[in-house]
Design a protein around this motif. Structure first.
Motif, PDB file in Angstrom:
ATOM      1  N   ASP A 117       0.833  -1.209   0.000  1.00  0.00           N
ATOM      2  CA  ASP A 117       0.000   0.000   0.000  1.00  0.00           C
ATOM      3  C   ASP A 117       0.866   1.257   0.000  1.00  0.00           C
ATOM      4  OD1 ASP A 117      -2.191  -1.635   0.050  1.00  0.00           O
ATOM      5  OD2 ASP A 117      -2.566  -1.413   2.200  1.00  0.00           O
ATOM      6  N   LEU A 118       1.983   1.193   0.749  1.00  0.00           N
ATOM      7  CA  LEU A 118       2.861   2.361   0.847  1.00  0.00           C
ATOM      8  C   LEU A 118       3.485   2.698  -0.505  1.00  0.00           C
ATOM      9  CD1 LEU A 118       4.149   4.470   2.677  1.00  0.00           C
ATOM     10  CD2 LEU A 118       5.967   2.814   3.202  1.00  0.00           C
ATOM     11  N   ARG A 119       3.737   1.690  -1.323  1.00  0.00           N
ATOM     12  CA  ARG A 119       4.322   1.935  -2.642  1.00  0.00           C
ATOM     13  C   ARG A 119       3.386   2.771  -3.520  1.00  0.00           C
ATOM     14  NH1 ARG A 119       8.824  -1.228  -3.290  1.00  0.00           N
ATOM     15  NH2 ARG A 119       8.992  -3.074  -1.959  1.00  0.00           N
ATOM     16  N   HIS A 120       2.085   2.688  -3.252  1.00  0.00           N
ATOM     17  CA  HIS A 120       1.114   3.432  -4.059  1.00  0.00           C
ATOM     18  C   HIS A 120       0.604   4.687  -3.357  1.00  0.00           C
ATOM     19  CE1 HIS A 120       1.015   0.076  -6.843  1.00  0.00           C
ATOM     20  NE2 HIS A 120       0.768  -0.748  -5.839  1.00  0.00           N
ATOM     21  N   ALA A 121       1.058   4.919  -2.132  1.00  0.00           N
ATOM     22  CA  ALA A 121       0.517   6.034  -1.353  1.00  0.00           C
ATOM     23  C   ALA A 121       0.804   7.374  -2.011  1.00  0.00           C
ATOM     24  CB  ALA A 121       1.080   5.999   0.066  1.00  0.00           C
ATOM     25  N   LEU A 122       1.986   7.540  -2.581  1.00  0.00           N
ATOM     26  CA  LEU A 122       2.332   8.818  -3.202  1.00  0.00           C
ATOM     27  C   LEU A 122       1.461   9.099  -4.418  1.00  0.00           C
ATOM     28  CD1 LEU A 122       6.236   9.223  -3.126  1.00  0.00           C
ATOM     29  CD2 LEU A 122       4.520  10.814  -2.272  1.00  0.00           C
ATOM     30  N   GLU A 123       1.364   8.124  -5.312  1.00  0.00           N
ATOM     31  CA  GLU A 123       0.616   8.339  -6.546  1.00  0.00           C
ATOM     32  C   GLU A 123      -0.878   8.491  -6.290  1.00  0.00           C
ATOM     33  OE1 GLU A 123       0.035   3.965  -8.408  1.00  0.00           O
ATOM     34  OE2 GLU A 123       2.138   4.559  -8.132  1.00  0.00           O
ATOM     35  N   ARG A 124      -1.353   7.962  -5.148  1.00  0.00           N
ATOM     36  CA  ARG A 124      -2.775   8.090  -4.821  1.00  0.00           C
ATOM     37  C   ARG A 124      -3.054   9.295  -3.925  1.00  0.00           C
ATOM     38  NH1 ARG A 124      -3.565   1.628  -3.374  1.00  0.00           N
ATOM     39  NH2 ARG A 124      -3.478   0.881  -5.537  1.00  0.00           N
ATOM     40  N   ASN A 125      -2.024  10.125  -3.659  1.00  0.00           N
ATOM     41  CA  ASN A 125      -2.159  11.344  -2.845  1.00  0.00           C
ATOM     42  C   ASN A 125      -2.695  11.041  -1.448  1.00  0.00           C
ATOM     43  OD1 ASN A 125      -1.315  13.109  -4.958  1.00  0.00           O
ATOM     44  ND2 ASN A 125      -3.361  12.947  -5.874  1.00  0.00           N
ATOM     45  N   GLU A 126      -2.235   9.969  -0.854  1.00  0.00           N
ATOM     46  CA  GLU A 126      -2.685   9.576   0.484  1.00  0.00           C
ATOM     47  C   GLU A 126      -1.816  10.164   1.592  1.00  0.00           C
ATOM     48  OE1 GLU A 126      -4.430   5.245  -1.022  1.00  0.00           O
ATOM     49  OE2 GLU A 126      -2.754   5.327   0.384  1.00  0.00           O
ATOM     50  N   LEU A 127      -0.625  10.666   1.255  1.00  0.00           N
ATOM     51  CA  LEU A 127       0.258  11.256   2.255  1.00  0.00           C
ATOM     52  C   LEU A 127      -0.142  12.708   2.502  1.00  0.00           C
ATOM     53  CD1 LEU A 127       3.739   9.850   1.147  1.00  0.00           C
ATOM     54  CD2 LEU A 127       2.172   8.946   2.860  1.00  0.00           C
TER      55      LEU A 127
ATOM     56  N   LYS B 246      13.516   1.055   5.346  1.00  0.00           N
ATOM     57  CA  LYS B 246      14.094  -0.260   5.063  1.00  0.00           C
ATOM     58  C   LYS B 246      14.079  -0.571   3.574  1.00  0.00           C
ATOM     59  CE  LYS B 246      13.644  -5.093   6.556  1.00  0.00           C
ATOM     60  NZ  LYS B 246      12.871  -6.031   7.417  1.00  0.00           N
ATOM     61  N   THR B 247      13.056  -0.105   2.857  1.00  0.00           N
ATOM     62  CA  THR B 247      12.894  -0.464   1.444  1.00  0.00           C
ATOM     63  C   THR B 247      13.397   0.613   0.490  1.00  0.00           C
ATOM     64  OG1 THR B 247      10.645   0.429   1.466  1.00  0.00           O
ATOM     65  CG2 THR B 247      10.907  -1.919   1.930  1.00  0.00           C
ATOM     66  N   GLY B 248      13.827   1.766   1.002  1.00  0.00           N
ATOM     67  CA  GLY B 248      14.306   2.829   0.127  1.00  0.00           C
ATOM     68  C   GLY B 248      13.226   3.785  -0.321  1.00  0.00           C
ATOM     69  N   LEU B 249      11.960   3.534   0.057  1.00  0.00           N
ATOM     70  CA  LEU B 249      10.869   4.432  -0.328  1.00  0.00           C
ATOM     71  C   LEU B 249      10.976   5.780   0.377  1.00  0.00           C
ATOM     72  CD1 LEU B 249       7.821   1.970  -0.309  1.00  0.00           C
ATOM     73  CD2 LEU B 249       8.875   3.048  -2.298  1.00  0.00           C
ATOM     74  N   ILE B 250      11.815   5.841   1.408  1.00  0.00           N
ATOM     75  CA  ILE B 250      11.938   7.073   2.176  1.00  0.00           C
ATOM     76  C   ILE B 250      12.469   8.221   1.323  1.00  0.00           C
ATOM     77  CG2 ILE B 250      14.289   6.623   2.962  1.00  0.00           C
ATOM     78  CD1 ILE B 250      11.429   8.132   5.046  1.00  0.00           C
ATOM     79  N   VAL B 251      13.252   7.909   0.275  1.00  0.00           N
ATOM     80  CA  VAL B 251      13.835   8.970  -0.566  1.00  0.00           C
ATOM     81  C   VAL B 251      12.755   9.689  -1.373  1.00  0.00           C
ATOM     82  CG1 VAL B 251      15.425   9.466  -2.455  1.00  0.00           C
ATOM     83  CG2 VAL B 251      16.107   7.891  -0.633  1.00  0.00           C
ATOM     84  N   PRO B 252      11.928   8.990  -2.172  1.00  0.00           N
ATOM     85  CA  PRO B 252      10.865   9.733  -2.884  1.00  0.00           C
ATOM     86  C   PRO B 252       9.845  10.360  -1.934  1.00  0.00           C
ATOM     87  CG  PRO B 252      10.610   7.357  -3.195  1.00  0.00           C
ATOM     88  CD  PRO B 252      11.952   7.566  -2.581  1.00  0.00           C
ATOM     89  N   ILE B 253       9.574   9.689  -0.808  1.00  0.00           N
ATOM     90  CA  ILE B 253       8.644  10.273   0.168  1.00  0.00           C
ATOM     91  C   ILE B 253       9.237  11.557   0.747  1.00  0.00           C
ATOM     92  CG2 ILE B 253       7.630   9.941   2.458  1.00  0.00           C
ATOM     93  CD1 ILE B 253       7.179   7.017   1.724  1.00  0.00           C
ATOM     94  N   GLY B 254      10.533  11.517   1.058  1.00  0.00           N
ATOM     95  CA  GLY B 254      11.204  12.707   1.587  1.00  0.00           C
ATOM     96  C   GLY B 254      11.208  13.855   0.594  1.00  0.00           C
ATOM     97  N   GLN B 255      11.385  13.543  -0.686  1.00  0.00           N
ATOM     98  CA  GLN B 255      11.326  14.590  -1.724  1.00  0.00           C
ATOM     99  C   GLN B 255       9.940  15.229  -1.766  1.00  0.00           C
ATOM    100  OE1 GLN B 255      12.523  12.293  -5.131  1.00  0.00           O
ATOM    101  NE2 GLN B 255      14.712  12.566  -4.751  1.00  0.00           N
ATOM    102  N   TRP B 256       8.913  14.397  -1.630  1.00  0.00           N
ATOM    103  CA  TRP B 256       7.543  14.924  -1.633  1.00  0.00           C
ATOM    104  C   TRP B 256       7.328  15.839  -0.441  1.00  0.00           C
ATOM    105  CZ3 TRP B 256       3.587  14.583   1.893  1.00  0.00           C
ATOM    106  CH2 TRP B 256       2.342  15.033   1.467  1.00  0.00           C
ATOM    107  N   VAL B 257       7.841  15.437   0.732  1.00  0.00           N
ATOM    108  CA  VAL B 257       7.665  16.239   1.948  1.00  0.00           C
ATOM    109  C   VAL B 257       8.304  17.612   1.777  1.00  0.00           C
ATOM    110  CG1 VAL B 257       8.312  16.441   4.373  1.00  0.00           C
ATOM    111  CG2 VAL B 257       7.454  14.267   3.503  1.00  0.00           C
ATOM    112  N   ILE B 258       9.531  17.663   1.241  1.00  0.00           N
ATOM    113  CA  ILE B 258      10.214  18.945   1.047  1.00  0.00           C
ATOM    114  C   ILE B 258       9.422  19.831   0.101  1.00  0.00           C
ATOM    115  CG2 ILE B 258      12.278  20.020   0.067  1.00  0.00           C
ATOM    116  CD1 ILE B 258      13.894  17.662   1.120  1.00  0.00           C
ATOM    117  N   ASN B 259       8.958  19.261  -0.996  1.00  0.00           N
ATOM    118  CA  ASN B 259       8.207  20.043  -1.990  1.00  0.00           C
ATOM    119  C   ASN B 259       6.886  20.547  -1.416  1.00  0.00           C
ATOM    120  OD1 ASN B 259       7.830  20.785  -4.976  1.00  0.00           O
ATOM    121  ND2 ASN B 259       5.961  19.621  -4.516  1.00  0.00           N
ATOM    122  N   GLU B 260       6.163  19.683  -0.710  1.00  0.00           N
ATOM    123  CA  GLU B 260       4.863  20.063  -0.159  1.00  0.00           C
ATOM    124  C   GLU B 260       5.019  21.101   0.949  1.00  0.00           C
ATOM    125  OE1 GLU B 260       0.807  20.260   0.263  1.00  0.00           O
ATOM    126  OE2 GLU B 260       1.994  19.299  -1.314  1.00  0.00           O
TER     127      GLU B 260
END
Length: 690
Positions: free
Chosen positions: A440-450, A493-507
């Motif tokens: 679910d977390l892999r799709h959270a960004l594209e589904r605007n759930e964060l 653990k899975t490396g998803l933190i990098v794109p998530i972190g980029q989204w956080v900075i931008n938002e």
């Protein structure tokens, strides 16, 4: 009988030619034996011609050294026939010595055939004189010359066979052997010449119709030396090319070995990595299925490693992992597999007779791992939690076994750590839940759930709002609003933190831009950087792009880096923070006081703010140890000209005490809980000072 004589210079020259011919033959034998494919035939043909030409040339140089009181000449046909015999004999000799084996029977037969052929070449060359009456041969010397030819041929074949392979002393060995062989060939020739007798009144029938001796001398010398020189030069060049090729092949093999090492083994501990573990696990499953046997997969995770890594730095953490890996390797048997998946996770594959064997191995590992470690004079302690999955029974595939062993390991941690657990089917629920959460977390960004919540920061003592800290939440469609501790460990653990972190900075930058439009230009928004995000090569560009995209002043953005992350690799951290600070972005050292800092590096960091960890604030009261620590941190911050902010302020006494100590800013539930951006914009009321 006609009196004969010899030109001593030409006799010596004939010996030199014989030695050169012998060396060429030995070198060619080495070339043929190491060649392959079509090149074997080419080397054999070239070697036979060069060697035959040399032996034939030696014979005719010896003939030129011989003189009679009459004119001499040589019949062209018989002279050419003698050359063909020499070449054919050489081809046979080279073919013979290049066989895999040379038993004594084959050597004797070869020596006999080659000796007779060389004698035939010699006496055919003698017949080219066309003497009238014919040459009279002494039977004893004739037989002796043939025997010398056979013995010399046998010696030459044996020496050539022994010296055909390259070695460190091959040139010296061949030179010595060439001298011996050359003397033997010359000995045969002059023995044969001693057998020849020329009756009184004899004349040479080829003196007027055959090849003139002067022209023959020039032909023999020029052609022979040219052929042998070309053969040796080609051989030398080929040898150098062969050596270079061998060197390149060695380098290529070494490079392939290194690539294989990198592909299949962990670079730090030198243990098999995930790829090689997969292969070993598949082999173990096939073997157990075939033999109706059992094996166990032990999933081992270190307890307390993160604390050691944070306290003493990344370098010492790596040293600890190497020491742990060595202890595990020494504990296991030779047929067992020990692999490192990454971080502080290890997987072991062990053959067992029954589950109690796996339990004994796990107990032994736990006892071994918990012993103290000495890392650069620092005593460190870690323990191990182990999950055990047995095949067959706990999974029929690699994936099932590892997932189930991992679930058992987490159950061991939940039971208090420093222990082991066998997998039970009830553990699958949590494992599957984590797996589903990850998907679910892999799709959270594209589904605007964060979403981002914001917790206000206020000045002490007047309570004026100076900005907010952006805090990540996940609005899960089925589970509701999830706090970061429920999913960020998975992302890290899975490396998803990098794109998530980029989204956080931008938002966060986008929201800060909206606040600036509403007139809050003096505010700043703080964003936490994870360890993986901080180490990512694209961090600086991500920050720069976000600021440019939203036309935001760099001073309106604060990046919070934990003390442990900043100190993990201080020099690298300094370089990254310097680049961010040059852009005008503010730097805050988060969770200060919980890590292991070097004041030498701390004063060099381009930070503008220290953030006291909430752990010191929770039980803050006058006279306590925490109060002394907080006072020291505030004093340190003032000395280094850094602002000091305290997080986790939940009570009025805490706020009052921190204000008295001189803390610059405060953050906590007392002053405002994390809330959506719009709620903070619409309903935030600046608290009055107490």
């Amino acid at each position: 009988m006609l009196a004969s004589s010899y030109n001593e210079v030409l006799v010596v020259f004939s010996l030199i030619v014989a030695i050169l011919a012998s060396y060429t033959a030995l070198d060619m034998a080495g070339r043929v034996s190491t060649a392959s494919g079509r090149s074997v035939s080419l080397w054999l043909a070239g070697g036979a011609f060069a060697m035959g030409m040399g032996i034939w040339s030696m014979h005719f140089v010896g003939m030129l050294a011989f003189s009679l009181p009459i004119d001499l000449g040589y019949d062209l046909t018989l002279t050419a026939a003698s050359l063909l015999i020499a070449v054919a004999t050489s081809a046979f000799a080279l073919w013979l010595v290049c066989q895999q084996e040379l038993p004594w029977t084959r050597l004797a037969l070869g020596a006999l055939l080659m000796g007779v052929a060389i004698a035939s070449m010699h006496y055919t060359g003698m017949a080219a004189l066309r003497m009238m009456p014919g040459i009279v041969y002494d039977p004893v010397w004739f037989v002796l010359s043939v025997l010398v030819a056979i013995v010399a041929s046998g010696a030459a074949l044996w020496i050539a066979f022994r010296l055909r392979q390259h070695s460190a002393w091959v040139v010296v060995s061949r030179a010595g052997a060439a001298v011996v062989m050359g003397c033997a060939i010359v000995g045969m020739h002059y023995t044969g010449m001693a057998a020849a007798q020329f009756p009184e009144g004899s004349f040479c029938g080829a003196a007027n119709t055959g090849i003139d001796t002067n022209w023959l001398a020039i032909l023999v010398i020029v052609v022979t030396l040219a052929v042998m020189a070309i053969a040796l030069i080609i051989s030398v060049l080929d040898s150098r090319l062969e050596q270079r090729t061998a060197s390149l092949a060695t380098s290529l093999a070494q490079a392939n070995s290194e690539l294989m090492q990198l592909a299949l083994y962990d670079n730090l501990t030198k243990l098999p990595n995930r790829m090689l573990l997969s292969d070993r696990l598949e082999q173990a499953i096939q073997k157990a299925s075939r033999d109706h046997s059992s094996f166990a997969a032990l999933f081992l995770d270190l307890d307390g490693f993160k604390a050691v890594n944070d306290a003493y730095g990344h370098h010492r953490g790596d040293q600890l992992l190497v020491e742990v890996a060595q202890r595990i390797r020494e504990t296991m048997r030779g047929q067992d597999t020990v692999a490192r998946l990454g971080g502080d996770e290890f997987v072991l594959l062990v053959e067992i007779g029954d589950p109690t064997d796996a339990a004994k191995i796990a107990e032994k590992l736990i006892e071994t791992v918990r012993q103290p470690y000495s890392i650069e004079r620092h005593e460190c302690f870690v323990s191990a939690s182990i999950g055990i999955a047995v095949y067959p029974g706990n999974g029929n595939s690699q994936h099932e076994l590892l997932v189930n062993a991992d679930a058992a390991m987490y159950h061991a941690k939940d039971q208090g750590r420093d222990g082991y657990c066998f997998f039970e089917s009830s553990m699958n629920a949590n494992a599957h839940e984590q797996l589903q959460l990850l998907q679910d977390l892999r799709h959270a960004l594209e589904r605007n759930e964060l979403v981002l919540y914001y917790q206000p920061k206020v000045l002490a003592p007047n309570g004026q709002t100076t900005g907010a800290e952006a805090l990540l939440r996940w609005q899960h469609p089925q589970r509701g609003l999830l706090a970061p501790d429920q999913f960020l460990p998975l992302a890290e653990k899975t490396g998803l933190i990098v794109p998530i972190g980029q989204w956080v900075i931008n938002e966060a930058c986008a929201q800060m831009r909206r606040w600036r439009v509403l007139g809050r230009e003096d505010w700043s928004v703080a964003v936490n950087l994870s360890a993986s995000q901080f180490a990512h090569s694209g961090l600086v560009e991500t920050v720069r792009s976000a600021l440019q995209r939203h036309a935001l002043e760099p001073r309106n953005l604060t990046l919070e880096v934990t003390e442990s992350t900043a100190m993990r690799d201080a020099d690298t951290s300094l370089a990254i923070l310097d680049r961010l600070a040059e852009m005008g972005v503010s730097i805050s050292i988060d969770d200060f006081g919980t890590g292991y800092s070097s004041l030498l590096y701390l004063k060099r960091l381009p930070a503008t703010e220290l953030k006291i960890d909430r752990g010191f604030i929770r039980e803050l009261e006058a006279g306590s140890d925490d109060a002394a620590i907080v006072a020291a941190i505030i004093a340190l911050g003032r000395t280094l000209n850094l602002k000091v902010i305290a997080e986790g302020v939940e009570t009025t006494p805490q706020r009052s005490f921190l204000t008295e100590l001189g803390c610059d800013s405060l953050q906590g539930y007392l002053l405002g809980r994390p809330m959506p951006a719009q709620q903070l914009t619409d309903s935030f009321v600046t608290p009055q000072p107490a």
